[in-house]
Design an enzyme around this catalytic site. Structure first.
Site, short mmCIF file in Angstrom:
data_model
loop_
_atom_site.label_atom_id
_atom_site.label_comp_id
_atom_site.label_asym_id
_atom_site.label_seq_id
_atom_site.Cartn_x
_atom_site.Cartn_y
_atom_site.Cartn_z
N GLU A 79 5.73 -2.05 -8.85
CA GLU A 79 6.60 -1.70 -9.95
C GLU A 79 6.72 -0.20 -10.22
O GLU A 79 7.75 0.26 -10.71
CB GLU A 79 6.12 -2.40 -11.24
CG GLU A 79 6.12 -3.92 -11.17
CD GLU A 79 7.53 -4.49 -11.06
OE1 GLU A 79 8.49 -3.79 -11.42
OE2 GLU A 79 7.67 -5.64 -10.59
N SER A 362 36.79 -48.78 -26.38
CA SER A 362 37.72 -48.90 -27.51
C SER A 362 37.50 -47.89 -28.62
O SER A 362 38.31 -47.81 -29.55
CB SER A 362 37.66 -50.32 -28.08
OG SER A 362 38.22 -51.23 -27.17
#
Length: 724
Positions: A79, A362
């Protein structure tokens, strides 16, 4: 000329420095608590109580003395190689990163931010892409200088190693060592420590269990960086590379959530929360977010208990599934959601509450058929509709009602509460697909391709969408897009509030008249939703069952269906419930005729609970609606459009021959004109798709989703026998 160039350069430097210090003055404060705290996402319910802290439970903080030197060297080599030499900000590193980005030589190892800057970013700033501004970068650099001045390098490393996200809800490298290897950091070997050091850049991609090939490449890059930085020898790096990436990995992992029992109850809701956050651009893994939701924990626990405890409903098997959503009709807030039952300890499993691959049967009729008919054709609640033999235009495919009988001419109210298919499709044909689709769009539903008449008895939408759509009936015609997240506070303290803006989806008359008809679904002795009745409660709703295709019907008992729905509402809550099996064509995975009421029972028990915490008030007719009496019953019509009263007594059991034009029964002249126009448009649409038209309900091409996050299947369902 040289003097001018130098002067401009000096002025540029001074201006840049001035801007830097101007931004630095407004930088947030950074404390030791912020540096050492975890960056997990905290989720709160509607009462402000924490219900989830992703990754927080298993974050075991490791002190500097217990961090292996090898891991520190791996992190620094990967890093920030100049970590021990810089002051928190590294100009050489910034220039190097810029050159590497241009030349493509960085191999993803060294960015422009130092390790200290990364720690600052994780501790006090939002990680959202939209917040990566010049001001933020200046403040980040300023705070990094202060952190480097106030803390030792070992302290900074300790904070970083404990803070980074490591995938699978895990924060910190000590927790990651336990999660992936079942060991402490101090007990890991070089290859394993190198892997952990390389994971923070893309933890999900470098998961050694899920993506071993990517994890191995990343680990080897870390080993090369360590050798280049003289932390290990080239021989040590080569030997470590030979180690299989899966060496030492455990097969079972510790839980990474705060409360396994609570998380199980809210799993579907929480999954949808994270989906909303992702759609808004938030990073839920390293963002350190505080997320406030609309979750009513009491309603959620009650719904979970109803579908899992066995104290309320008799379920046929543990594989019988449920998906349900509860929405506040007055603002669109999703207050509870269940994505399944008897799911075990699965985290973020299939959320059936938002699936869109099952027919709503429905329950589509008020949405696509009768709602648009009132809105556009001014149908009164007593509009005469024909329940007679019907063949889809351009085909030889017939449509039937659930009982394979015909009632002749009946009222629209009766057709709705008895859930007759043929009158619904005839009504849709008169309205026209175009107007019906527009009506659905107003309720948050869009589709990729043109819908057909068959969709009037079945739409492929989710319980969340349906609850929100029915909520518009409940509140008088305003649609609110359903949402779960009400506020997000980012790590830098910024507050982002969210709400749904209501949009008029239909007239108040349409909403009221639909509601009045759907009351009969529950209260009429011939209503299809009597099992949802709650004594004394003002409510309305609609049932839905989706039958098997003709070529499969002989494999299941008479009356068996694939899906059963009930969606109902009061003025305070809209509840949609789907029930069925995930694999509906597997032997025994049908919903028997007696089991079709389970969806109604779930609704009844949940709504009974909800009714106990809200007022029970009836709907009042708006001024645009006129009350009348027809055949001894209270009916309503849109003021100024009373229609023509017709004897709706059934002429015979089987009615008359097929007649696709019911304009003779239209409400008024204006409606007749609209009906004729709509009929022509609908017929044209249907004939152009006649190969798809049949008595079998066809699946729409779109998924009915606002954001198209769900995938459709290609199966077709039969709605001929919908009796609900």
């Amino acid at each position: 000329m040289l003097f001018v160039i130098v002067a401009i350069g000096v002025l540029g430097i001074l201006a840049g420095a001035g801007l830097f210090f101007f931004y630095a003055q407004s930088a947030p404060k950074i404390t030791q608590s912020a540096l050492s705290s975890d960056t997990s996402t905290r989720v709160y319910d509607a009462n402000g109580k924490v219900i989830s802290r992703l990754g927080a439970q298993n974050r075991n903080y490791v002190q500097n003395s217990n961090i292996p030197t090898t891991l520190k060297q791996a992190v620094v080599s990967t890093e920030d190689r100049r970590f021990y030499k810089n002051n928190g900000v590294d100009p050489i590193r910034i220039l190097g990163a810029a050159f590497a980005n241009v030349s493509g030589s960085s191999l993803g190892m060294q960015g422009g931010s130092t390790l200290t800057q990364q720690l600052v970013k994780l501790s006090v700033f939002s990680t959202a892409a939209a917040d990566r501004t010049l001001k933020r970068k200046a403040q980040e650099a300023w705070l990094a200088l202060k952190v480097d001045h106030n803390y030792s390098k070992d302290q900074i490393l300790e904070y970083y190693i404990n803070k980074v996200y490591m995938g699978n809800g895990v924060y910190g490298m000590q927790t990651a060592a336990e999660y992936y290897y079942g060991k402490d950091l101090k007990d890991l070997e070089l290859p394993q420590l190198a892997l952990l050091a390389g994971m923070p850049q893309a933890p999900n991609d470098y998961d050694p269990t899920t993506y071993p090939q990517y994890a191995e490449k990343r680990r080897n890059l870390v080993l090369d960086a360590m050798a280049k930085n003289n932390a290990i020898t080239s021989a040590q790096a080569a030997q470590a590379k030979v180690t299989n990436i899966k060496t030492g990995l455990v097969k079972t992992h510790h839980s990474t959530t705060t409360d396994a029992k609570t998380t199980k109850v809210i799993d579907a809701y929480l999954k949808q929360v994270y989906a909303e956050l992702k759609a808004k651009g938030y990073n839920t893994t390293t963002g350190g977010l505080k997320v406030y939701t609309n979750l009513d924990m009491g309603a959620q626990k009650k719904l979970y208990s109803i579908v899992n405890s066995g104290n309320y409903v008799n379920f046929p098997s543990s594989k019988f599934q449920v998906g349900s959503t509860i929405v506040n009709p007055n603002n669109g807030q999703v207050v509870a959601m269940i994505g399944g039952r008897k799911t075990g300890n699965v985290t973020f499993g299939l959320n059936r509450a938002v699936q869109t691959d099952r027919s709503s049967a429905s329950t589509a009729k008020p949405l696509m058929d009768y709602g648009p008919a009132i809105e556009h054709l001014y149908y009164p609640t007593y509009e005469p509709v024909k329940d007679t033999a019907f063949t889809y235009p351009g085909t030889d495919k017939s449509l039937y009602d659930w009982d394979k009988q015909y009632q002749g001419t009946i009222t629209m109210r009766k057709a709705l509460y008895e859930s007759r298919n043929i009158p619904a499709v005839r009504t849709l044909q008169n309205v026209g697909i175009s107007k019906a689709t527009k009506f659905l769009e107003g309720l948050g539903m869009t589709f990729d391709k043109t819908l057909t008449l068959q969709n009037g008895i079945g739409l492929y939408i989710s319980s969340e969408q349906e609850a929100a759509a029915y909520a518009a009936f409940a509140n008088g015609g305003t649609y609110y897009k359903p949402y779960l997240v009400s506020k997000v506070v980012t790590q830098d303290g910024k507050k982002h509030n969210y709400a749904s803006t209501g949009k008029r989806a239909m007239s108040a008359a349409t909403a009221f008249m639909l509601t009045d008809m759907m009351k009969d679904v529950i209260t009429n002795e011939s209503g299809s939703g009597r099992s949802a009745a709650i004594s004394g409660l003002y409510q309305a709703g609609k049932t839905g069952t989706d039958s098997y295709p003709d070529d499969y019907a002989d494999k299941v008992p008479d009356g068996a269906t694939m899906d059963s729905w009930f969606t109902g509402y009061t003025k305070n809550y809209a509840v949609s419930v789907w029930t069925g099996y995930d694999k509906q064509f597997q032997t025994g995975h049908y919903v028997s005729e007696s089991q079709t009421t389970i969806a109604q029972e779930i609704y009844k028990y949940e709504m009974s609970y909800l009714a106990g915490k809200s007022t029970n008030t009836d709907w009042t007719a708006p001024s645009t609606v006129t009350r009348t009496t027809q055949n001894g019953k209270t009916e309503y019509y849109v003021t100024g459009h009373p229609g023509t009263v017709t004897d709706t007594t059934a002429t015979s059991q089987y009615g008359s021959t097929n007649n696709t034009n019911s304009s003779a029964y239209s409400s008024n002249n204006q409606a007749t004109t609209s009906s004729s126009t709509s009929k022509t448009e609908s017929s044209t649409t249907e004939s152009s798709t006649s190969k798809e038209s049949s008595s079998t309900e066809q699946k729409p091409s779109g998924n009915g989703n606002d954001d198209d996050n769900n995938t459709q299947t290609s199966s077709t369902n039969n709605a001929d026998d919908n009796k609900n």
